[in-house]
Scaffold this active site. Structure first.
Site, PDB file in Angstrom:
ATOM      1  N   SER A 255       0.852  -1.175   0.000  1.00 26.65           N
ATOM      2  CA  SER A 255       0.000   0.000   0.000  1.00 26.65           C
ATOM      3  C   SER A 255       0.887   1.222   0.000  1.00 26.65           C
ATOM      4  O   SER A 255       2.031   1.175   0.441  1.00 26.65           O
ATOM      5  CB  SER A 255      -0.900   0.013   1.229  1.00 26.65           C
ATOM      6  OG  SER A 255      -0.137   0.410   2.338  1.00 26.65           O
ATOM      7  N   LYS A 256       0.281   2.318  -0.498  1.00 24.84           N
ATOM      8  CA  LYS A 256       1.110   3.499  -0.677  1.00 24.84           C
ATOM      9  C   LYS A 256       1.590   4.098   0.644  1.00 24.84           C
ATOM     10  O   LYS A 256       2.463   4.947   0.653  1.00 24.84           O
ATOM     11  CB  LYS A 256       0.396   4.521  -1.547  1.00 24.84           C
ATOM     12  CG  LYS A 256      -0.932   4.973  -1.048  1.00 24.84           C
ATOM     13  CD  LYS A 256      -1.615   5.800  -2.114  1.00 24.84           C
ATOM     14  CE  LYS A 256      -3.035   6.076  -1.702  1.00 24.84           C
ATOM     15  NZ  LYS A 256      -3.954   6.225  -2.791  1.00 24.84           N
ATOM     16  N   ARG A 257       1.043   3.653   1.740  1.00 22.94           N
ATOM     17  CA  ARG A 257       1.542   4.163   3.018  1.00 22.94           C
ATOM     18  C   ARG A 257       2.959   3.647   3.303  1.00 22.94           C
ATOM     19  O   ARG A 257       3.746   4.309   3.920  1.00 22.94           O
ATOM     20  CB  ARG A 257       0.597   3.800   4.164  1.00 22.94           C
ATOM     21  CG  ARG A 257      -0.313   4.971   4.537  1.00 22.94           C
ATOM     22  CD  ARG A 257      -1.427   4.553   5.423  1.00 22.94           C
ATOM     23  NE  ARG A 257      -2.390   3.815   4.628  1.00 22.94           N
ATOM     24  CZ  ARG A 257      -2.927   2.655   4.982  1.00 22.94           C
ATOM     25  NH1 ARG A 257      -2.640   2.132   6.140  1.00 22.94           N
ATOM     26  NH2 ARG A 257      -3.771   2.036   4.211  1.00 22.94           N
ATOM     27  N   LYS A 258       3.256   2.453   2.839  1.00 20.09           N
ATOM     28  CA  LYS A 258       4.597   1.898   3.094  1.00 20.09           C
ATOM     29  C   LYS A 258       5.556   2.123   1.924  1.00 20.09           C
ATOM     30  O   LYS A 258       6.638   2.639   2.080  1.00 20.09           O
ATOM     31  CB  LYS A 258       4.464   0.400   3.379  1.00 20.09           C
ATOM     32  CG  LYS A 258       3.646   0.099   4.629  1.00 20.09           C
ATOM     33  CD  LYS A 258       4.382  -0.851   5.560  1.00 20.09           C
ATOM     34  CE  LYS A 258       3.740  -0.876   6.934  1.00 20.09           C
ATOM     35  NZ  LYS A 258       2.747  -1.927   7.075  1.00 20.09           N
ATOM     36  N   ASN A 259       5.140   1.695   0.742  1.00 18.42           N
ATOM     37  CA  ASN A 259       5.986   1.850  -0.449  1.00 18.42           C
ATOM     38  C   ASN A 259       5.204   2.651  -1.462  1.00 18.42           C
ATOM     39  O   ASN A 259       4.006   2.480  -1.572  1.00 18.42           O
ATOM     40  CB  ASN A 259       6.223   0.469  -1.102  1.00 18.42           C
ATOM     41  CG  ASN A 259       7.391  -0.263  -0.495  1.00 18.42           C
ATOM     42  OD1 ASN A 259       8.400   0.330  -0.156  1.00 18.42           O
ATOM     43  ND2 ASN A 259       7.248  -1.554  -0.369  1.00 18.42           N
TER      44      ASN A 259
END
Ligand code: GLU
Length: 485
Positions: A255-259
């Site tokens: 997910s864009k929160r991590k990568n």
């Protein structure tokens, strides 16, 4: 030209920025077609009119083109089974819905959104999974006719067997058995006459003669509905293959929160499409150590859909970096290398537009790298010292950056005007002056407080790069909060 009857497709919904997960599935299908001598088709699934936009569709096409994958049929190239955009096929679905109604495989449901919400609320309270309770299933034909005549709005739902289970073989998961009582009476046609994903997807796969449906595992639970539709229509069903989702190194869903997950982020940062495809393709091949550097033909050659694991594909950025470096150093001639640099730096007009913006702020050309370099760099080297000269305290900087980060996800358009409007609105909402809101953003974007006009710069950087810079900036500012710096 196909040499087999294999036909596979990628069917993205244009509801957001093109995601690496979409390319991962597209690549699988592309390699499958290449390996089997079949056709790879692109279909745009935009039946969700509230979330689909033309802008995102263009971005999806742009991203898929950037990857180098080629489709032989699609909304941009046409083909014998078009249109390839579901919104343009709207009128084709209605007769199929009618057929299901006539055969008694589907029913009209007049339940209002309020009633459905109350029903779900009650189910939640009772600890049951939300599922349509079948109220309209038993309406008599005269009642349905009367309600329709009275102009009541309705949807069409599919009937689901009440006993037993749906058993099928998935190309990746093997034997799967899903009890029918866990399957919802899916809405097939919405009140506005648009089909739902399930209805349009099955009809189009049939009409487009798709032989193998390879997609993300999040769709595995929908297979019973799809199989049932194939049975109701009396059609052969395709082979289903559900690929495990890509995961972060900690096994959580990518997910864009991590990568960063947007293709545009990777192209903006100077990853070669060949390297990204090489990286993703390694999830579909069995190779020995030292054999990692593979182009598309080599990937297709080694492609083995039977050897996929259910464990999940780990998105290991270091490995991607390593492969990208090898592609840059070993696979490109010097001329190609230079050509790629020019191509990359002029993407979205970054270089030329950036240089134009620099003109009004410059006294020597040699200042250009310092002034405009941030538009091309991957990391602007933020440290607490970068924010130290600002008037705002770390708490306020943190508040501004996190509010902007949340806001940018909600913006439908990404351009100078929309960014300016959003930041002005944010300033008003938070009771701050615009000249208080913008300085931390200048630093987050460029690493310095002296740089190019902010709104233009953010537009040129693109949403996915801005998102990542804000994330890095917030992480730096968090270390300053409470430390009195
Ligand atoms: N439109 C669906 C998606 O965006 C396609 C799923 C499928 O391939 O059936 O994931």
């Amino acid at each position: 030209m196909s040499t087999s009857n294999v036909r596979v497709r990628i069917a993205p919904s244009p509801t957001g920025e093109p995601h690496v997960g979409t390319v991962y599935i597209a690549l699988f299908n592309y390699l499958f077609a290449k390996k089997t001598g079949g056709e790879f088709i692109l279909r745009i699934e935009d039946t969700d009119a509230t979330r689909s936009t033309r802008e995102y569709e263009e971005k999806v096409l742009e991203a898929l083109k950037w990857t180098g994958l080629k489709w032989s049929e699609g909304p941009d190239v046409g083909g014998p089974y078009g249109p390839y955009r579901q919104s343009e096929r709207k009128d084709m679905y209605q007769p199929y819905a009618q057929e299901l109604l006539d055969k008694g495989h589907a029913f009209r449901c007049f339940c209002t959104p309020d009633r459905l919400e109350q029903m779900r609320e009650a189910q939640r309270a009772a600890g049951k999974p939300p599922k349509y309770d079948g109220l309209c299933l038993h309406l008599k034909a005269e009642e349905v006719t009367a309600k329709l005549a009275a102009g009541e709005t309705s949807v069409v739902r599919m009937k689901i067997p009440t006993e037993g289970s749906c058993d099928f073989t998935d190309g990746v998961y093997g034997e799967v058995s899903i009890p029918w009582d866990s399957v919802d009476m899916q809405v097939l046609m919405k009140a506005d006459g648009m089909p739902t994903y399930h209805m349009a997807n099955v009809i189009d796969d049939h009409l487009m003669k798709i032989t193998h449906v390879a997609r993300g595992e999040e769709w595995l639970a929908s297979v019973p509905k799809h199989i049932l539709l194939y049975r109701y229509f009396g059609w052969d069903q395709p082979v289903f293959m559900h690929l495990s989702l890509m995961r972060n190194a900690d096994k959580s869903k990518l997910s864009k929160r991590k990568n960063p997950t947007s293709i545009s982020y990777y192209s903006a940062l100077g990853y070669l499409p060949e390297a990204l495809m090489n990286f993703l393709g390694l999830f579909f091949v069995q190779i020995g150590e030292g054999e990692e550097l593979l182009n598309m033909d080599e990937l297709a050659d080694k492609f083995d859909p039977d050897a996929l694991s259910k464990a999940g594909a780990i998105f290991d950025v270091q490995k991607l970096d390593w492969l990208n470096g090898r592609w840059l150093r070993e696979k490109l001639s010097q001329e190609e290398f230079l050509a790629r640099i020019f191509e990359w730096s002029s993407e979205n007009g970054r270089l030329t537009e950036g240089l134009k913006l620099a003109q009004s702020r410059i006294s020597r050309l040699s200042e250009l790298p310092q002034l405009a370099g941030f538009l091309l760099s991957g990391d602007v080297g933020l440290t607490p010292a970068s924010f130290a000269g600002l008037k705002s305290k770390p708490e306020e900087i943190h508040e501004i950056l996190t509010t902007v980060a949340a806001d940018l996800e909600k913006m439908p358009d990404w351009n100078i005007e929309s960014i300016e409007a959003e930041l002005r609105d944010l300033a008003e909402r938070t009771g701050k002056k615009l000249r208080v809101v913008t300085p931390p953003l200048f630093v987050a974007m460029s690493g310095t407080s002296r740089s190019l006009p902010l709104f233009d710069s953010m537009a040129l950087l693109g949403r996915s790069v801005v998102r990542q810079r804000l994330k890095v900036a917030i992480a730096v500012v968090v270390t300053m909060v409470g430390s009195g710096s």
